[in-house]
Design an enzyme around this catalytic site. Sequence first.
Site, PDB file in Angstrom:
ATOM      1  N   ASN A   1     -11.627  75.761  39.332  1.00 53.79           N
ATOM      2  CA  ASN A   1     -11.894  74.844  40.578  1.00 53.79           C
ATOM      3  C   ASN A   1     -13.284  75.841  41.369  1.00 53.79           C
ATOM      4  O   ASN A   1     -14.009  75.235  41.624  1.00 53.79           O
ATOM      5  CB  ASN A   1     -11.511  73.976  40.890  1.00 53.79           C
ATOM      6  CG  ASN A   1     -10.449  73.326  40.690  1.00 53.79           C
ATOM      7  OD1 ASN A   1     -11.702  71.904  41.190  1.00 53.79           O
ATOM      8  ND2 ASN A   1      -9.022  72.644  39.848  1.00 53.79           N
TER       9      ASN A   1
ATOM     10  N   GLU B   1     -11.424  67.307  35.356  1.00 56.10           N
ATOM     11  CA  GLU B   1     -13.220  66.457  35.478  1.00 56.10           C
ATOM     12  C   GLU B   1     -12.611  66.376  36.556  1.00 56.10           C
ATOM     13  O   GLU B   1     -13.967  66.335  37.150  1.00 56.10           O
ATOM     14  CB  GLU B   1     -13.247  65.761  34.324  1.00 56.10           C
ATOM     15  CG  GLU B   1     -14.342  65.730  34.034  1.00 56.10           C
ATOM     16  CD  GLU B   1     -15.117  64.885  32.829  1.00 56.10           C
ATOM     17  OE1 GLU B   1     -15.714  63.864  32.972  1.00 56.10           O
ATOM     18  OE2 GLU B   1     -14.107  65.054  31.737  1.00 56.10           O
ATOM     19  N   ALA B   2     -11.581  65.528  37.455  1.00 56.87           N
ATOM     20  CA  ALA B   2     -11.873  65.049  38.841  1.00 56.87           C
ATOM     21  C   ALA B   2     -12.058  65.893  40.004  1.00 56.87           C
ATOM     22  O   ALA B   2     -12.981  65.970  40.691  1.00 56.87           O
ATOM     23  CB  ALA B   2     -10.470  63.329  38.904  1.00 56.87           C
TER      24      ALA B   2
ATOM     25  N   MET C   1      -1.421  80.567  42.702  1.00 54.69           N
ATOM     26  CA  MET C   1       0.367  79.692  42.354  1.00 54.69           C
ATOM     27  C   MET C   1       1.588  80.031  43.002  1.00 54.69           C
ATOM     28  O   MET C   1       2.906  80.627  42.352  1.00 54.69           O
ATOM     29  CB  MET C   1       0.333  79.481  40.646  1.00 54.69           C
ATOM     30  CG  MET C   1      -0.636  78.969  40.309  1.00 54.69           C
ATOM     31  SD  MET C   1      -0.538  76.771  41.135  1.00 54.69           S
ATOM     32  CE  MET C   1      -0.157  76.526  39.573  1.00 54.69           C
TER      33      MET C   1
ATOM     34  N   ILE D   1       4.278  81.215  46.698  1.00 53.11           N
ATOM     35  CA  ILE D   1       4.220  80.474  47.921  1.00 53.11           C
ATOM     36  C   ILE D   1       3.403  81.432  49.236  1.00 53.11           C
ATOM     37  O   ILE D   1       4.041  82.393  49.193  1.00 53.11           O
ATOM     38  CB  ILE D   1       5.372  80.178  47.709  1.00 53.11           C
ATOM     39  CG1 ILE D   1       6.007  79.349  46.611  1.00 53.11           C
ATOM     40  CG2 ILE D   1       5.705  79.865  49.125  1.00 53.11           C
ATOM     41  CD1 ILE D   1       6.785  78.501  46.575  1.00 53.11           C
TER      42      ILE D   1
ATOM     43  N   HIS E   1      -4.556  70.063  44.503  1.00 55.02           N
ATOM     44  CA  HIS E   1      -3.715  69.626  44.607  1.00 55.02           C
ATOM     45  C   HIS E   1      -3.604  68.526  42.393  1.00 55.02           C
ATOM     46  O   HIS E   1      -4.130  67.710  42.778  1.00 55.02           O
ATOM     47  CB  HIS E   1      -2.665  69.091  44.732  1.00 55.02           C
ATOM     48  CG  HIS E   1      -1.041  68.586  44.641  1.00 55.02           C
ATOM     49  ND1 HIS E   1      -0.288  70.137  44.039  1.00 55.02           N
ATOM     50  CD2 HIS E   1      -0.271  67.831  44.098  1.00 55.02           C
ATOM     51  CE1 HIS E   1       1.063  69.403  42.896  1.00 55.02           C
ATOM     52  NE2 HIS E   1       0.443  68.199  42.980  1.00 55.02           N
TER      53      HIS E   1
ATOM     54  N   ASN F   1      -6.288  73.200  50.133  1.00 56.48           N
ATOM     55  CA  ASN F   1      -6.019  73.706  49.052  1.00 56.48           C
ATOM     56  C   ASN F   1      -6.319  72.256  47.628  1.00 56.48           C
ATOM     57  O   ASN F   1      -6.635  70.851  48.529  1.00 56.48           O
ATOM     58  CB  ASN F   1      -4.393  73.532  49.075  1.00 56.48           C
ATOM     59  CG  ASN F   1      -3.953  73.296  47.882  1.00 56.48           C
ATOM     60  OD1 ASN F   1      -4.007  74.483  46.582  1.00 56.48           O
ATOM     61  ND2 ASN F   1      -2.362  72.796  47.379  1.00 56.48           N
TER      62      ASN F   1
HETATM   63  C1  GAR Z   1      -5.835  73.067  38.987  1.00 60.18           C
HETATM   64  O1  GAR Z   1      -5.903  71.906  37.989  1.00 60.18           O
HETATM   65  C2  GAR Z   1      -5.403  73.097  40.175  1.00 60.18           C
HETATM   66  O2  GAR Z   1      -4.983  71.444  41.161  1.00 60.18           O
HETATM   67  C3  GAR Z   1      -3.749  73.247  40.156  1.00 60.18           C
HETATM   68  O3  GAR Z   1      -3.890  74.041  39.540  1.00 60.18           O
HETATM   69  C4  GAR Z   1      -5.227  74.390  38.615  1.00 60.18           C
HETATM   70  C5  GAR Z   1      -6.222  75.226  38.454  1.00 60.18           C
HETATM   71  O4  GAR Z   1      -7.291  75.820  37.140  1.00 60.18           O
HETATM   72  N1  GAR Z   1      -3.634  73.280  41.196  1.00 60.18           N
HETATM   73  C6  GAR Z   1      -1.845  73.262  41.350  1.00 60.18           C
HETATM   74  O5  GAR Z   1      -1.031  72.995  40.929  1.00 60.18           O
HETATM   75  C7  GAR Z   1      -1.438  73.799  42.814  1.00 60.18           C
HETATM   76  N2  GAR Z   1       0.299  73.383  43.236  1.00 60.18           N
HETATM   77  P1  GAR Z   1      -8.069  76.015  37.365  1.00 60.18           P
HETATM   78  O6  GAR Z   1      -7.734  77.358  38.007  1.00 60.18           O
HETATM   79  O7  GAR Z   1      -9.145  75.956  36.513  1.00 60.18           O
HETATM   80  O8  GAR Z   1      -9.129  75.793  38.615  1.00 60.18           O
END
Ligand code: GAR
Length: 218
Positions: free
Chosen positions: A15, A173-174, A91, A93, A110, A108
């Site tokens: 992301n 992807e979304a 990740m 809190i 999610h 954020n």
């Molecule tokens: C993503 O799917 C994001 O939405 C999720 O962690 C992944 C990180 O992937 N976030 C959570 O679960 C937060 N509660 P990335 O490091 O490839 O972006």
Amino acid sequence: MPKRTAILISGRGSNMSSLIAAAMAPDYPARIELVLSNRPDAGGLERARAADIETAVVDHKAFETREDFDAAMQAVLDEHNIELVCLAGFMRILTDGFIAQWSDRMINIHPSLLPSFKGLNTHKRVLDAGVRIAGCTVHVVRPEMDTGPIIAQAAVPVLPDDTEDALGARVLEAEHILYPRALALYASGQARVVSERIVFSGDAASMDTAIFSLPSRA
Ligand code: GAR
């Protein structure tokens, strides 16, 4: 002026990469000034450096309390005059104090259609629940985990033979489409918090804040 933005990560940072790519456009309303990780080994740090973005690590293991850890992160964000924070797979809190400090200035992503499926292991719980539509949400961060005014959401189908990985990849992807759009809306001020909901103004009416992706049929 584009908003001076930091991205907080803990992992691979896909992301993060989508935000960095979007923010390269000259008219994008946010500029990524810093990528900050709580893990020295986060894969996203390397990706950020490769994109010429400044990186920093505040290793949570080096701090006795969450307050100390958050204060150290705050100091790094202050050093870079950060105005807006994007959590992207971060990740840890955060303390209520840190969240209050960034109230309305931290967003954020999610991997579920909030307020459903807050917390971890989202895709497994989605499959276990047998819901037919999954998705992702970009929201303003509030002290209670995975709550806060919703800026934008994307929906994807849950297919009959889905595994956690297959569904996760479809949602991801979304996410990569949704997060840059949501940040653009929020950083430009076209999406703002009013009475704990997001209201849109300006060109936002013509921008997609709800994205639907239909299954491709074999
Ligand atoms: C993503 O799917 C994001 O939405 C999720 O962690 C992944 C990180 O992937 N976030 C959570 O679960 C937060 N509660 P990335 O490091 O490839 O972006």
